[in-house]
Structures are given as structure tokens and as C-alpha cells.
Design a protein around this motif. Structure first.
Motif, PDB file in Angstrom:
ATOM      1  N   ILE A 271       0.858  -1.179   0.000  1.00  0.00           N
ATOM      2  CA  ILE A 271       0.000   0.000   0.000  1.00  0.00           C
ATOM      3  C   ILE A 271       0.895   1.230   0.000  1.00  0.00           C
ATOM      4  O   ILE A 271       1.922   1.260   0.687  1.00  0.00           O
ATOM      5  CB  ILE A 271      -0.958   0.026   1.216  1.00  0.00           C
ATOM      6  N   SER A 272       0.550   2.213  -0.799  1.00  0.00           N
ATOM      7  CA  SER A 272       1.308   3.455  -0.868  1.00  0.00           C
ATOM      8  C   SER A 272       0.356   4.581  -1.258  1.00  0.00           C
ATOM      9  O   SER A 272      -0.813   4.345  -1.560  1.00  0.00           O
ATOM     10  CB  SER A 272       2.459   3.344  -1.875  1.00  0.00           C
ATOM     11  N   SER A 273       0.866   5.793  -1.258  1.00  0.00           N
ATOM     12  CA  SER A 273       0.021   6.938  -1.591  1.00  0.00           C
ATOM     13  C   SER A 273       0.843   8.015  -2.262  1.00  0.00           C
ATOM     14  O   SER A 273       2.071   8.071  -2.117  1.00  0.00           O
ATOM     15  CB  SER A 273      -0.645   7.506  -0.333  1.00  0.00           C
ATOM     16  N   ARG A 274       0.145   8.877  -3.011  1.00  0.00           N
ATOM     17  CA  ARG A 274       0.750  10.053  -3.636  1.00  0.00           C
ATOM     18  C   ARG A 274      -0.252  11.201  -3.543  1.00  0.00           C
ATOM     19  O   ARG A 274      -1.472  10.982  -3.605  1.00  0.00           O
ATOM     20  CB  ARG A 274       1.063   9.796  -5.122  1.00  0.00           C
ATOM     21  N   PRO A 275       0.236  12.426  -3.379  1.00  0.00           N
ATOM     22  CA  PRO A 275      -0.685  13.570  -3.361  1.00  0.00           C
ATOM     23  C   PRO A 275      -1.348  13.761  -4.714  1.00  0.00           C
ATOM     24  O   PRO A 275      -0.742  13.506  -5.758  1.00  0.00           O
ATOM     25  CB  PRO A 275       0.218  14.757  -3.005  1.00  0.00           C
ATOM     26  N   ILE A 276      -2.596  14.205  -4.673  1.00  0.00           N
ATOM     27  CA  ILE A 276      -3.349  14.407  -5.913  1.00  0.00           C
ATOM     28  C   ILE A 276      -3.029  15.755  -6.537  1.00  0.00           C
ATOM     29  O   ILE A 276      -3.020  15.912  -7.748  1.00  0.00           O
ATOM     30  CB  ILE A 276      -4.862  14.289  -5.644  1.00  0.00           C
ATOM     31  N   GLY A 277      -2.796  16.766  -5.709  1.00  0.00           N
ATOM     32  CA  GLY A 277      -2.422  18.079  -6.227  1.00  0.00           C
ATOM     33  C   GLY A 277      -3.586  18.922  -6.678  1.00  0.00           C
ATOM     34  O   GLY A 277      -3.445  19.751  -7.577  1.00  0.00           O
ATOM     35  N   VAL A 278      -4.770  18.736  -6.081  1.00  0.00           N
ATOM     36  CA  VAL A 278      -5.910  19.572  -6.430  1.00  0.00           C
ATOM     37  C   VAL A 278      -5.794  20.911  -5.720  1.00  0.00           C
ATOM     38  O   VAL A 278      -5.151  21.041  -4.684  1.00  0.00           O
ATOM     39  CB  VAL A 278      -7.247  18.896  -6.045  1.00  0.00           C
ATOM     40  N   TYR A 284      -4.979  12.732  -1.155  1.00  0.00           N
ATOM     41  CA  TYR A 284      -4.096  11.646  -1.586  1.00  0.00           C
ATOM     42  C   TYR A 284      -4.871  10.612  -2.390  1.00  0.00           C
ATOM     43  O   TYR A 284      -6.056  10.391  -2.167  1.00  0.00           O
ATOM     44  CB  TYR A 284      -3.462  10.940  -0.374  1.00  0.00           C
ATOM     45  N   ILE A 285      -4.152   9.980  -3.308  1.00  0.00           N
ATOM     46  CA  ILE A 285      -4.655   8.781  -3.960  1.00  0.00           C
ATOM     47  C   ILE A 285      -3.869   7.613  -3.386  1.00  0.00           C
ATOM     48  O   ILE A 285      -2.649   7.694  -3.192  1.00  0.00           O
ATOM     49  CB  ILE A 285      -4.510   8.855  -5.502  1.00  0.00           C
ATOM     50  N   PHE A 286      -4.564   6.535  -3.068  1.00  0.00           N
ATOM     51  CA  PHE A 286      -3.945   5.354  -2.472  1.00  0.00           C
ATOM     52  C   PHE A 286      -3.841   4.239  -3.516  1.00  0.00           C
ATOM     53  O   PHE A 286      -4.723   4.077  -4.364  1.00  0.00           O
ATOM     54  CB  PHE A 286      -4.765   4.878  -1.267  1.00  0.00           C
ATOM     55  N   TYR A 287      -2.734   3.497  -3.418  1.00  0.00           N
ATOM     56  CA  TYR A 287      -2.457   2.378  -4.316  1.00  0.00           C
ATOM     57  C   TYR A 287      -2.366   1.121  -3.468  1.00  0.00           C
ATOM     58  O   TYR A 287      -1.524   1.033  -2.568  1.00  0.00           O
ATOM     59  CB  TYR A 287      -1.121   2.564  -5.044  1.00  0.00           C
TER      60      TYR A 287
END
Length: 327
Positions: A271-278, A284-287
Motif C-alpha cells: 500500500i502506498s500513496s501520492r498527493p493528488i495536487g488539487v 491523496y490517492i492510495f495504491y
């Protein structure tokens, strides 16, 4: 005109990405491997060039972790106009599902065995006394050979220079030699052979068994005989990638989604995440990657629960776990 399926990979030839592409597509009578200059270009070619059927990109390294370029490109694919158009036609029962225009159909594991190389045997014969001007490699390599740089190569070169690939590093090394400049490069044995360089020392990476994992993406109408959606899969030893955003930012929003996997005894492998940047809000979006068990009630229960627990979510297909994972 060639009838071969075209595969975009991070070039030039001789890189670890090229090796991954050869592992995934070994039959050169069926597939043509097309080197491109960047990871974003791999995705762009697959999305917008009708001649490209697949692309293969690095996802993570066992030493350095995520290749954030790839994670962010997966995220950004969901922002494409064609995704919005596709979802206008979406008639499935999941209100919050996004259907990405590309699908993961395979993975490959490539052992990273870095070598120190020079342009030719004449330079190699004087290596013990040589002082080099430049040391070239891909920026991710530096963190994988730290001990070697700080010991064996300490004081042996003047400049450390980033390149787009380890193969390009060897090309730069050869160009320097043609201009009377002695330089070094770090890359693979395959790359040294393709670029006609001379290996000084093999296996200089700090951790032995260092491995990079690659994912193979396809247009949805061109698959490697792998099902697109998890509800259609019937093979064992399959994996799935789910990306999602949570309904709210408060406590328990992420746990609410992850509890679904626990209730159905689904084995999450990462599991990981990255900022969406809105604009105006930090999200965040999670993977989540997990083992796909075709016997579970995906269509009837699990995906419906995911849909009701997520603001948006996307399933990126089902793909077989590569044997390299166990080695």
C-alpha cells in the motif's frame, strides 16, 4: 508494413528497462521493441499512438523504493479527457468507479547488477593509475552504489553526471574517449556489450540481490491473454492494483476501505500513496496491490463495498505474479 505488435520501453537499448522488455516479450517475430526517451513518453505513446500496443515501465526498486514518476503517471492517467468520455458511457452499477483506458497485463523482475565500465580496453589497462574526468549514470543508481563510490572510487573522478539511462551513460563515456577525455560509467553487463564498452568491475551495487520491478501496460483491446477485470478472472496466482480516494479526510476513512480486505481475507501485498495536487485541498490517492482470489464474491459484494467506501476508485486489471517475485 510490419505486423508485429509494438512495445514502448525506456531506452535506449541496453538499459535494465530493455532487459525487462525482452523478458516480457522474448519473441521478436511477434513484437517490436521501441525505445523512448522518458517514462512519461512510454505512457503517452500507449495512450495516443495507435501503433503502440504495450509499454513497460519501472515501478519500484528493492533498494530505492518507488519510482515516483510511474506512480504519478498512473494517477494522472485518470485525469485524461478520454477517461471522462469513457465513463459517460459507463453502464455498470458502480457509481464511483473510473475505468482507466489502459490495463496492467504483466510484471517483470530484473536483477540489478551494476558494473563499472570504461570506453575501451586501452583505458581499462591503465585503470589503476588513471584519474577520470566524468562519472556517468542514471540518478537512481547513485543510491545503489554508495559504498563503492565512497571507497573504491573515492578521488578517482572529478564530476558525477546524471544521465537519462545507464545506456546513455556509456554512450557519453565513449564520446568522451573519442575526444581524448577519460571517463567512467555505471550500468549493466548487457549495456556494456551493446555499447562496446569494457567492464572494469562487476557487482558493485551495495546490496546483492537488488531488483527492479516493472509493470507492463496494454490498451484494453490488446491483452496478453490476461483478463481485464477481476470479476472475469479464473486463474490462480494473479495480482490486482486498486487505486482509490477516500470519501472524507477524517479519522477512519482509509481504515474503512482496508477493512474490506480484512473481512474477505484478501492478502494485500503493498500500500502506498501520492498527493493528488488539487487546488485548495490536500488530498491523496492510495495504491493497493493484492492477491486476486477468483472464488471470492467480487462482483456481488466486494466491489460494491469498495464503491460505497470510496470517493473514486479504479481497477487496473488482473495480471499474473511473475516467478521473479519468488527468487
Amino acid at each position: 508494413m510490419s505486423n508485429k505488435e509494438k512495445v514502448a520501453f525506456l531506452g535506449p537499448k541496453g538499459t535494465y528497462s530493455h532487459q525487462a522488455a525482452l523478458q516480457q516479450f522474448p519473441d521478436d517475430t511477434k513484437y517490436e521493441l521501441i525505445p523512448v526517451t522518458t517514462i512519461p513518453t512510454c505512457f503517452e505513446n500507449l495512450l495516443y499512438d495507435d501503433n503502440i500496443s504495450y509499454c513497460i515501465v519501472p515501478l519500484e526498486n528493492s533498494t530505492n523504493g518507488q519510482v515516483v514518476f510511474t506512480y504519478d503517471l498512473i494517477r494522472d492517467v485518470l485525469k485524461q479527457d478520454q477517461v471522462e468520455e469513457e465513463n459517460l458511457k459507463n453502464d455498470d452499477k458502480y457509481q464511483n468507479r473510473i475505468n482507466p483506458p489502459i490495463t496492467i497485463v504483466g510484471e517483470q523482475y530484473v536483477k540489478i547488477d551494476h558494473c563499472l565500465v570504461v570506453a575501451d580496453e586501452e583505458i581499462a589497462s591503465k585503470h589503476d593509475t588513471n584519474k577520470y574526468v566524468n562519472l556517468y549514470s542514471h540518478p537512481q543508481v547513485w543510491g545503489q552504489v554508495t559504498n563503492y563510490l565512497n571507497t573504491t572510487l573515492k578521488g578517482k573522478y572529478q564530476n558525477r553526471i546524471d544521465c537519462k539511462s545507464t545506456s546513455e551513460a556509456m554512450i557519453k563515456c565513449k564520446e568522451d574517449a573519442a575526444n581524448g577525455i577519460q571517463s567512467l560509467a555505471i550500468g549493466s553487463i548487457t549495456g556494456s556489450k551493446m555499447n562496446d564498452c569494457c567492464v572494469i568491475e562487476k557487482g558493485i551495487n551495495d546490496l546483492k540481490g537488488n531488483t527492479t520491478r516493472f509493470l507492463t501496460f496494454s490498451k484494453k483491446n490488446r491483452l496478453l491473454e490476461i483478463p481485464v477485470n477481476p470479476e472475469d478472472a479464473s486463474k490462480d496466482n494473479n495480482m490486482t492494483l486498486l487505486t482509490f480516494t477516500t470519501l472524507k479526510d477524517g479519522p477512519g476513512s482509509l481504515v474503512e476501505v482496508l477493512n474490506i480486505f480484512q473481512r474477505y481475507n484478501i492478502n494485500m501485498t503493498s500500500i502506498s500513496s501520492r498527493p493528488i495536487g488539487v487546488t485548495g485541498k490536500w488530498q491523496y490517492i492510495f495504491y493497493v496491490e493484492y492477491e486476486f482470489d477468483h472464488k471470492l464474491p467480487w462482483k456481488e459484494e466486494i466491489l460494491s463495498e469498495i464503491d460505497s467506501s470510496c470517493l473514486t476508485w479504479a481497477m487496473w486489471g488482473v495480471f499474473p505474479r511473475d516467478n521473479g517475485y519468488y527468487i
